[in-house]
Design a protein around this motif. Sequence first.
Motif, PDB file in Angstrom:
ATOM      1  N   ASP A  82     -14.513  16.441   5.581  1.00 47.35           N
ATOM      2  CA  ASP A  82     -14.357  14.995   5.527  1.00 47.35           C
ATOM      3  C   ASP A  82     -14.924  14.373   4.245  1.00 47.35           C
ATOM      4  N   TYR A  83     -15.280  15.187   3.265  1.00 46.53           N
ATOM      5  CA  TYR A  83     -15.826  14.696   2.010  1.00 46.53           C
ATOM      6  C   TYR A  83     -14.725  14.022   1.188  1.00 46.53           C
ATOM      7  N   ILE A  84     -14.992  12.839   0.677  1.00 41.70           N
ATOM      8  CA  ILE A  84     -14.051  12.116  -0.174  1.00 41.70           C
ATOM      9  C   ILE A  84     -14.634  12.082  -1.585  1.00 41.70           C
ATOM     10  N   PRO A  85     -14.097  12.875  -2.508  1.00 46.14           N
ATOM     11  CA  PRO A  85     -14.627  12.894  -3.876  1.00 46.14           C
ATOM     12  C   PRO A  85     -14.274  11.606  -4.617  1.00 46.14           C
ATOM     13  N   ARG A  86     -15.123  11.219  -5.563  1.00 46.71           N
ATOM     14  CA  ARG A  86     -14.925   9.949  -6.274  1.00 46.71           C
ATOM     15  C   ARG A  86     -14.881  10.085  -7.790  1.00 46.71           C
ATOM     16  N   THR A  87     -15.259  11.223  -8.366  1.00 44.58           N
ATOM     17  CA  THR A  87     -15.221  11.399  -9.813  1.00 44.58           C
ATOM     18  C   THR A  87     -14.121  12.387 -10.178  1.00 44.58           C
ATOM     19  N   VAL A  88     -13.702  12.365 -11.432  1.00 49.84           N
ATOM     20  CA  VAL A  88     -12.651  13.281 -11.883  1.00 49.84           C
ATOM     21  C   VAL A  88     -13.058  14.726 -11.615  1.00 49.84           C
ATOM     22  N   GLU A  89     -14.287  15.062 -11.944  1.00 47.60           N
ATOM     23  CA  GLU A  89     -14.754  16.444 -11.761  1.00 47.60           C
ATOM     24  C   GLU A  89     -14.745  16.842 -10.289  1.00 47.60           C
ATOM     25  N   HIS A  90     -15.228  15.980  -9.424  1.00 50.91           N
ATOM     26  CA  HIS A  90     -15.288  16.304  -8.000  1.00 50.91           C
ATOM     27  C   HIS A  90     -13.901  16.331  -7.360  1.00 50.91           C
ATOM     28  N   ILE A  91     -13.016  15.439  -7.804  1.00 50.43           N
ATOM     29  CA  ILE A  91     -11.637  15.460  -7.292  1.00 50.43           C
ATOM     30  C   ILE A  91     -10.958  16.754  -7.706  1.00 50.43           C
ATOM     31  N   PHE A  92     -11.164  17.159  -8.949  1.00 51.91           N
ATOM     32  CA  PHE A  92     -10.539  18.400  -9.423  1.00 51.91           C
ATOM     33  C   PHE A  92     -11.104  19.613  -8.690  1.00 51.91           C
ATOM     34  N   ILE A  93     -12.397  19.638  -8.439  1.00 51.10           N
ATOM     35  CA  ILE A  93     -12.991  20.751  -7.685  1.00 51.10           C
ATOM     36  C   ILE A  93     -12.417  20.794  -6.273  1.00 51.10           C
ATOM     37  N   ASN A  94     -12.289  19.637  -5.636  1.00 47.62           N
ATOM     38  CA  ASN A  94     -11.699  19.565  -4.299  1.00 47.62           C
ATOM     39  C   ASN A  94     -10.261  20.084  -4.322  1.00 47.62           C
TER      40      ASN A  94
END
Length: 183
Positions: free
Chosen positions: A33-45
């Motif tokens: 249920d984690y919602i990433p908010r940065t470019v790096e975290h979105i890309f990792i997700n």
Amino acid sequence: MFRRVVPSSSSSSAQNRDMLRRVTTSSPLIRDDYIPRTVEHIFINYRLRRVGLLRAFGTDVGTLYNLCDPGYKENLSLYGYPDGTWDVQEARMLLPPNLPEPTVGINLARDRMRAIDWVTVVAEHCDSWLLSLAFLFGVDLSHDDRERLFERINGLPTLAEKVKEYYPGQLIQSRIQQANLEN
């Protein structure tokens, strides 16, 4: 639930190199249920969900094919999780609210198509689902950040491209037959 875990042992095969990439120590806590908010975290997700789906289309393709038996259940969906696992389940709200659902009914056309065509179509649907998730997460990013995210994602081959690379000729049929013998 048929949740497949990516093994921790590394492999030197070309197929597994793409699947077993390390995540940096600055990675966020990865939960469903984690919602990433940065470019790096979105890309990792994005990349970790993709790793799980690559596993489903790669070494676990026989299991995936058998789980999607049209006579077993209707309206199955293939899910990639942000911890590098995959799952085939009946369509329902497995994801947090407001997130796009993967394609429903991946099993319905399975027996009317050649195996490679079916796996390629499912991979194409998974590609579109992954992109929709990534850009939904990135809706609050600036124009430059969205462009940077797109460039990073576009630098990776699509799941459909990887499936075509994995299975030249009749290799997929032998993988499916091998999985049937093991069951």
